[in-house]
Scaffold this active site. Structure first.
Site, short mmCIF file in Angstrom:
data_model
loop_
_atom_site.label_atom_id
_atom_site.label_comp_id
_atom_site.label_asym_id
_atom_site.label_seq_id
_atom_site.Cartn_x
_atom_site.Cartn_y
_atom_site.Cartn_z
N TYR A 326 -1.66 2.14 -2.48
CA TYR A 326 -1.72 2.12 -1.02
C TYR A 326 -0.63 1.23 -0.44
CZ TYR A 326 -3.66 1.28 3.65
OH TYR A 326 -3.85 1.17 4.99
N VAL A 329 -1.15 -6.41 -0.87
CA VAL A 329 -2.19 -7.27 -0.32
C VAL A 329 -1.62 -8.69 -0.20
CG1 VAL A 329 -4.51 -8.19 -0.62
CG2 VAL A 329 -3.99 -5.87 -1.35
N ASP A 439 -13.28 6.39 -6.96
CA ASP A 439 -12.31 5.55 -7.66
C ASP A 439 -12.96 4.26 -8.16
OD1 ASP A 439 -9.81 5.12 -8.73
OD2 ASP A 439 -8.99 4.16 -6.94
#
Length: 668
Positions: A326, A329, A439
């Site tokens: 994605y 972080v 997931d």
């Protein structure tokens, strides 16, 4: 038993001795494989034999089928061999034997007989096993992918009884079967008639004839299958005409009201523009990354880009604590001192847009002690960011693999398993509609300062209703090693796919290694080493985490291993539900003097329907270890360890002694 070894590049050889050593043999097919010699009489007297297909080989000498030919034998195809003569007995039915292309059919008395003229080119047409008649029957076709049947009519009564029990609530004693062969597969039309009514309704069709979820198990001889439903007229033509009239009238009414309201809408257009400026998602859909409608939120704080830049020192790399498919972080600190974790999507990521929308909608509406919760988000100037409370102990994978410098004893691993099972059970059974995570893995299970486990990262999750579960998925997604093989092969997603992934995590708690390591697959390695007669380690001492057997205290270990292996059964219906997994772990802990903590998932959750009046505590959901997400069209997907069916627990000779009712298998 069926054997088809046709068209292989074998070395030419004589007739194999194993031909007569398979008492359960039903169909023998070996076309064009170069075998030679004389066929043994014993082959044709095998009790279950129905088809022998050995054409285009080098068989020679005299064909002597003996005088004890099996009555069930209905086809012997020996065309195009080198057979020079045939011994005829009174018990031989010439209609079942095909010898065209052999020397004995050239200029002999047999040249113009059925044996040599190849008159039988098709199997006899199968008549319906049983048929039912009614004005509006429901029909669907089951395609069985097992090898060909000799005489399927012998097995249809068993299939009919099996299906009748499945649909008895909707059509007792009114079920018909019509079998027919298509290429090499058997197809059976199921024909059902409604009882005391003209037609089946939607609910009856969904509840009784929805066999596409692989929840129906046919008799063993019929093997794997898939189902195709035929169109069904739920309404007659008169009702349909009325419905079309009502819809048409409604559409005209709506159009009229819309025209009347055009003037008012124009007057309000300027006011709506002002309102949209205060909506953080007013610009949603302006870029290709923004998939579908804007996220629908129940409660979440909207952060500005400047606020998050300030909290992370303009996203300096030193504050990066993890990276995944994605994005990255970052660790940050708000002006009030609260530590946060910020998941920032990659610029221009099509996947990022969909995951952002999915996760922000899910996390803003579900709340549970063992699920990640959302602090806020930022959707501004092309940025998509999710904000969570910072979690000091990172992911379960970091703790298991020694990256955090901590050692988890057995009781702590049981607690982590219970926490994460409760969170997943809430998603499956108490969210409305249910949520399938898709997931589950050790990098998506976070540990807070008190080592409480929380399920994280909902970027691939799906909201599903009961009627949608098991429908075909155009894109199969998940992480290599954790992905349910049945979901990957059938493209049908159910909650049992999450159960499989969770079972891999349970095995990870025992082995403390990734699911695929050194070209080995953790599920196969555990099943191969398993020995339930070893009451202490279950035969897993050589593959388990050395920390466990050094620290000792493996209370309830055999039950835990048995439960984990049930979760990774190859077929979804054989796996337990997550609520049953929760109860089993609680009982393992209670029976061994451990405290399972708060109550099970059914009583330890809350759904926030109003604005919360206190500061929520939510962790982040990224991974600190890179992971790969796979789609159905990815050519890189391959399980190096495989999924061996013969290694499953139910096929091993290592089953434990009889257990108490509490220790028996979990319900599915």
């Amino acid at each position: 038993m069926h054997r088809d070894l046709s068209n292989n590049s074998f070395m030419p050889s004589g007739v194999p001795s194993w031909f007569t050593e398979l008492p359960g043999l039903m169909t023998l097919t070996m076309q064009s494989v170069g075998i030679s010699g004389k066929l043994p009489q014993k082959l044709f007297s095998l009790r279950d034999l129905q088809h022998v297909i050995l054409n285009d080989n080098e068989l020679n000498d005299t064909l002597d089928m003996g005088n004890t030919i099996n009555d069930g034998l209905d086809l012997v195809d020996l065309r195009n061999n080198k057979i020079t003569s045939v011994t005829v007995y009174s018990s031989l039915d010439s209609k079942l034997l095909k010898l065209e292309g052999n020397p004995l059919c050239t200029d002999s008395l047999l040249s113009n007989t059925l044996l040599c003229t190849d008159q039988l080119t098709e199997f006899p047409t199968m008549l319906p096993f049983s048929d039912v008649q009614c004005p509006h029957p429901f029909v669907e076709t089951i395609f069985f992918r097992s090898p060909s049947f000799g005489d399927v009519r012998k097995f249809l009564p068993e299939l009919h009884d099996n299906l009748s029990r499945t649909v008895s609530s909707c059509t007792p004693n009114k079920l018909g079967l019509v079998p027919y062969v298509d290429d090499v597969y058997l197809k059976v039309d199921i024909k059902a008639c409604p009882v005391n009514q003209k037609r089946f309704n939607y609910s009856q069709v969904l509840n009784c004839f929805n066999l596409t979820l692989q929840t129906y198990k046919p008799p063993e001889n019929f093997g794997p299958y898939y189902v195709k439903s035929h169109p069904y007229p739920f309404h007659d033509k008169a009702s349909r005409a009325i419905l079309i009239g009502v819809v048409t009238g409604s559409v005209l009414l709506v159009v009229g009201l819309a025209l009347i309201g055009v003037y008012a809408m124009r007057q309000k257009k300027r006011a709506k523009k002002l309102v949209s400026q205060n909506n953080p998602f007013a610009s949603w859909g302006s870029t290709p990354e923004d998939i579908g409608e804007a996220p629908k939120l129940k409660s979440a704080r909207a952060f500005t880009l400047e606020e998050l830049k300030l909290s992370t020192n303009d996203f300096k790399q030193i504050n990066a604590i993890g990276e995944g498919g994605y994005g990255t972080v970052y660790r940050g600190k708000l002006l009030d001192g609260q530590l946060i974790a910020i998941k920032r999507s990659k610029q221009g990521s099509m996947q990022g847009g969909l995951e952002f929308k999915t996760e922000i909608e899910l996390l803003s509406r579900v709340h549970h002690n063992n699920l990640v919760g959302l602090v806020g988000f930022c959707f501004e100037k092309g940025e998509k960011m999710l904000v969570y409370e910072f979690i000091s102990n990172g992911t379960l994978s970091e703790a298991l693999y020694g990256m955090k410098g901590v050692q988890l004893d057995w009781s702590m691993r049981l607690k982590i398993a219970l926490d994460s099972a409760r969170g997943l059970a809430y998603l499956h059974d108490h969210a409305n509609p249910p949520i399938i995570h898709r997931d589950i893995k050790s990098t998506n299970i976070l540990l807070d300062s008190k080592m409480t486990a929380k399920v994280a990262d909902f970027g691939l999750s799906l909201l599903v209703s009961d009627s949608e579960e098991g429908e075909l998925c155009t894109n199969v997604k998940g992480t290599l090693g954790y992905l349910d093989p049945e979901y990957y092969m059938t493209q049908q997603l159910t909650a049992k796919s999450d159960v499989y992934s969770f079972g891999v995590v349970l095995l990870e708690l025992i082995v403390a290694k990734p699911p695929i390591y050194e070209k080995k697959y953790i599920v196969r390695e555990v099943k191969t080493a398993l020995d339930m007669e070893d009451t202490m380690y279950c035969g897993l001492k050589d593959v388990m985490d050395p920390v466990l057997y050094k620290m000792g205290g493996l209370l309830g270990f055999p039950r835990f291993v048995r439960m984990a292996l049930q979760c990774v059964e190859e077929v979804g219906p054989d796996r337990p539900k997550m609520n049953n997994v929760v109860r089993e772990i609680e009982m393992i802990m209670q029976d061994n003097g451990l405290t399972p903590g708060s109550m099970s998932a059914s009583s330890s959750f809350s759904v926030d329907s109003t604005t919360r009046t206190f500061a929520p505590r939510y962790p982040y959901s990224s991974t600190s270890t890179p992971s790969t997400t796979y789609e159905m069209d990815s050519r890189a997907f391959e399980y190096s360890g495989g999924f061996p069916s013969q290694g499953s627990l139910k096929n091993r000779n290592t089953s434990p002694k009889p257990r108490s009712s509490r220790e028996r298998g979990l319900p599915g």
